[in-house]
Design a protein around this motif. Structure first.
Motif, mmCIF file in Angstrom:
data_model
loop_
_atom_site.group_PDB
_atom_site.id
_atom_site.type_symbol
_atom_site.label_atom_id
_atom_site.label_comp_id
_atom_site.label_asym_id
_atom_site.label_seq_id
_atom_site.Cartn_x
_atom_site.Cartn_y
_atom_site.Cartn_z
ATOM 1 N N ALA B 26 0.832 -1.202 0.000
ATOM 2 C CA ALA B 26 0.000 0.000 0.000
ATOM 3 C C ALA B 26 0.863 1.246 0.000
ATOM 4 O O ALA B 26 0.503 2.269 -0.565
ATOM 5 C CB ALA B 26 -0.917 -0.003 1.220
ATOM 6 N N GLU B 27 2.027 1.137 0.649
ATOM 7 C CA GLU B 27 2.895 2.308 0.799
ATOM 8 C C GLU B 27 3.986 2.388 -0.264
ATOM 9 O O GLU B 27 4.773 3.335 -0.277
ATOM 10 C CB GLU B 27 3.563 2.296 2.187
ATOM 11 N N ARG B 28 4.054 1.370 -1.123
ATOM 12 C CA ARG B 28 5.159 1.307 -2.064
ATOM 13 C C ARG B 28 4.640 0.956 -3.440
ATOM 14 O O ARG B 28 4.120 -0.137 -3.656
ATOM 15 C CB ARG B 28 6.115 0.210 -1.569
ATOM 16 N N SER B 29 4.786 1.892 -4.381
ATOM 17 C CA SER B 29 4.350 1.599 -5.743
ATOM 18 C C SER B 29 5.535 1.141 -6.575
ATOM 19 O O SER B 29 6.687 1.351 -6.187
ATOM 20 C CB SER B 29 3.765 2.854 -6.371
ATOM 21 N N LEU B 111 -4.103 -1.191 -10.837
ATOM 22 C CA LEU B 111 -4.799 0.068 -10.584
ATOM 23 C C LEU B 111 -3.895 1.268 -10.807
ATOM 24 O O LEU B 111 -4.261 2.256 -11.437
ATOM 25 C CB LEU B 111 -5.282 0.107 -9.138
ATOM 26 N N ARG B 112 -2.684 1.162 -10.249
ATOM 27 C CA ARG B 112 -1.780 2.306 -10.300
ATOM 28 C C ARG B 112 -1.230 2.547 -11.689
ATOM 29 O O ARG B 112 -1.158 3.681 -12.146
ATOM 30 C CB ARG B 112 -0.621 2.090 -9.320
ATOM 31 N N ARG B 114 -2.567 1.756 -14.383
ATOM 32 C CA ARG B 114 -3.648 2.128 -15.285
ATOM 33 C C ARG B 114 -3.676 3.632 -15.521
ATOM 34 O O ARG B 114 -4.027 4.105 -16.596
ATOM 35 C CB ARG B 114 -4.978 1.693 -14.668
ATOM 36 N N SER B 115 -3.330 4.387 -14.496
ATOM 37 C CA SER B 115 -3.299 5.841 -14.643
ATOM 38 C C SER B 115 -1.886 6.365 -14.400
ATOM 39 O O SER B 115 -1.697 7.499 -13.997
ATOM 40 C CB SER B 115 -4.281 6.493 -13.670
ATOM 41 N N GLY B 116 -0.895 5.514 -14.648
ATOM 42 C CA GLY B 116 0.496 5.873 -14.392
ATOM 43 C C GLY B 116 1.094 6.778 -15.445
ATOM 44 O O GLY B 116 0.398 7.271 -16.330
ATOM 45 N N THR B 117 2.398 6.984 -15.338
ATOM 46 C CA THR B 117 3.067 7.946 -16.212
ATOM 47 C C THR B 117 3.660 7.329 -17.467
ATOM 48 O O THR B 117 4.170 8.040 -18.323
ATOM 49 C CB THR B 117 4.195 8.650 -15.440
ATOM 50 N N ARG B 122 0.229 1.917 -19.337
ATOM 51 C CA ARG B 122 -1.214 2.147 -19.438
ATOM 52 C C ARG B 122 -1.828 1.260 -20.508
ATOM 53 O O ARG B 122 -2.884 0.659 -20.308
ATOM 54 C CB ARG B 122 -1.492 3.625 -19.756
ATOM 55 N N THR B 160 -16.076 -1.950 -14.689
ATOM 56 C CA THR B 160 -15.691 -0.696 -14.047
ATOM 57 C C THR B 160 -16.128 -0.661 -12.587
ATOM 58 O O THR B 160 -15.339 -0.316 -11.691
ATOM 59 C CB THR B 160 -16.317 0.493 -14.797
ATOM 60 N N ILE B 161 -17.377 -1.023 -12.352
ATOM 61 C CA ILE B 161 -17.927 -1.017 -10.990
ATOM 62 C C ILE B 161 -17.163 -1.980 -10.087
ATOM 63 O O ILE B 161 -16.785 -1.643 -8.957
ATOM 64 C CB ILE B 161 -19.418 -1.418 -11.022
ATOM 65 N N SER B 164 -13.621 -0.788 -9.358
ATOM 66 C CA SER B 164 -13.642 0.337 -8.435
ATOM 67 C C SER B 164 -13.925 -0.134 -7.013
ATOM 68 O O SER B 164 -13.298 0.334 -6.053
ATOM 69 C CB SER B 164 -14.701 1.336 -8.894
ATOM 70 N N ASP B 171 -8.587 -0.700 1.089
ATOM 71 C CA ASP B 171 -8.297 0.199 2.212
ATOM 72 C C ASP B 171 -9.138 -0.063 3.460
ATOM 73 O O ASP B 171 -8.984 0.649 4.449
ATOM 74 C CB ASP B 171 -8.507 1.659 1.774
#
Lengths: 210, 210
Positions: B26-29, B111-112, B114-117, B122, B160-161, B164, B171
């Motif tokens: 959770a704290e480390r991508s 998840l990360r 998917r909207s990463g840099t 992506r 999507t649902i 999400s 969490d």
DNA sequence: GAAAACAGTGTACACTTGTACACTGAAATT
DNA sequence: AATTTCAGTGTACAAGTGTACACTGTTTTC
């Protein structure tokens, strides 16, 4: 009376915020920004950063707040347009897509920090999204006379779908974005229809019990 | 015959992959992982990394592929459980929630990124999700006799649902996770109902034209 | 059995990072 | 007018980064 000093400080703080926003892009996430880079972009010495924020996290949370603000403006704008007539769903989606086009980087910030590595960031984004959802929930309940529980399910689903579409929209050209918008409208209609039916069924069930 | 050398190399490569997966949390991508950290965790000298991947991006894409594989296993498991009876929607959601609990870090990676840099990341995640969606679309079309377009709208909305909800589930504690699962089931039912109605309406419309 | 290939090592280097600390000069306070 | 406050500066340092390069010892090839 606000002193010339406080005034200048606020201005510099703003410069730091803007510098961070400027550097955000498809290729650059907030977590990849360094304190030094932001300070440099703002035209400040690195150590001056500390006069305004204790660390990058504090600046980041400020940005999330800014993003939340923008989101609320978006809501207001959508409501206003809806009052001037037209389909609620279509108008909302179109307004949202315009928002994505104009504020891609702010939206990206929300998306990324939603699943980011800082619990505080995740909580902050989550708060903004929840606010958005609750507003919609209220609207659905009153405008469509929906059962409260069903209204919440619909509101949450709708926000999720729209945000996800927004995320997809970031990566595509204008033509595909239009298709995305059409798809989203279709999905929201399906959800609205389903919610309407469930709500009716639930209310009937409640009446039989009387 | 596969030489002892190639065998050893494959093993070390595996160690690197596992080292990266272990460090995700959770704290480390992934993007916050350094080449040196991964090499160290794998028990290798930093420069040995290059014998297996040209850079961290290549390792990352490998991880996304792994995650896609896990996702497909999940799909198979859900299908199997559904064959053994029970509600399709409930069974699917329960299976997915179990997956989240057991593979939180792999899901976080998807998840990360998917909207990463990284555009490549992506695209890779997007591909896996699309595959997932298409499978569901096929199923809906045949099992529920849905119109093709409506089936796609439903499949996309459902995925999507569920994703999400999975993101939210990461969490929270077990009790809230159950509430989340219930909410998701309710939403999928609403969507299914709405899609069913739209599909019927569309098919009737087509018949009038004949 | 000699030669080549190659996974893994250790050293070295140029960069970037956050931040501690002592400073300056203008604004605010007294 | 003298004193204090404080936003912004410049230097310095330890820590961590990716990776070039020359190396070693074992496996593979000839």
């Amino acid at each position: 009376m606000v002193g010339i000093r406080a005034q200048q400080k606020e201005k510099t703080r703003r410069q730091l915020i803007d510098a961070a926003l400027t550097q955000l892009s498809a290729e650059r996430s907030f977590s990849s920004l360094s304190l030094r880079e932001v300070a440099k972009e703002a035209g400040l010495a690195p150590t001056s950063f500390y006069r305004h924020f204790t660390d990058m996290d504090e600046l980041g949370l400020t940005l999330v707040d800014e993003a939340g603000l923008t989101l609320r403006q978006l809501m207001r704008q959508a409501r206003q347009r809806i009052e001037n007539g037209g389909s609620v769903i279509t108008t909302s989606v179109v307004t949202f897509m315009e928002f994505i086009e104009d504020n891609g980087n702010i939206f990206r910030l929300l998306l990324r920090e939603r699943s980011g590595t800082s619990a505080a960031f995740r909580a902050a984004v989550s708060r903004e999204v929840r606010y958005f959802t609750m507003e919609l929930c209220d609207y659905l309940q009153h405008a469509n006379q929906l059962d409260a529980e069903v209204a919440y399910l619909q509101a949450n689903a709708a926000v999720t779908i729209v945000f996800s579409a927004g995320s997809d929209a970031l990566d595509v050209d204008k033509k595909e974005r239009q298709q995305l918008a059409d798809r989203t409208v279709g999905q929201l209609r399906i959800i609205a229809k389903g919610a309407h039916d469930f709500s009716l069924r639930k209310k009937k069930l409640a009446k039989t019990k009387e």
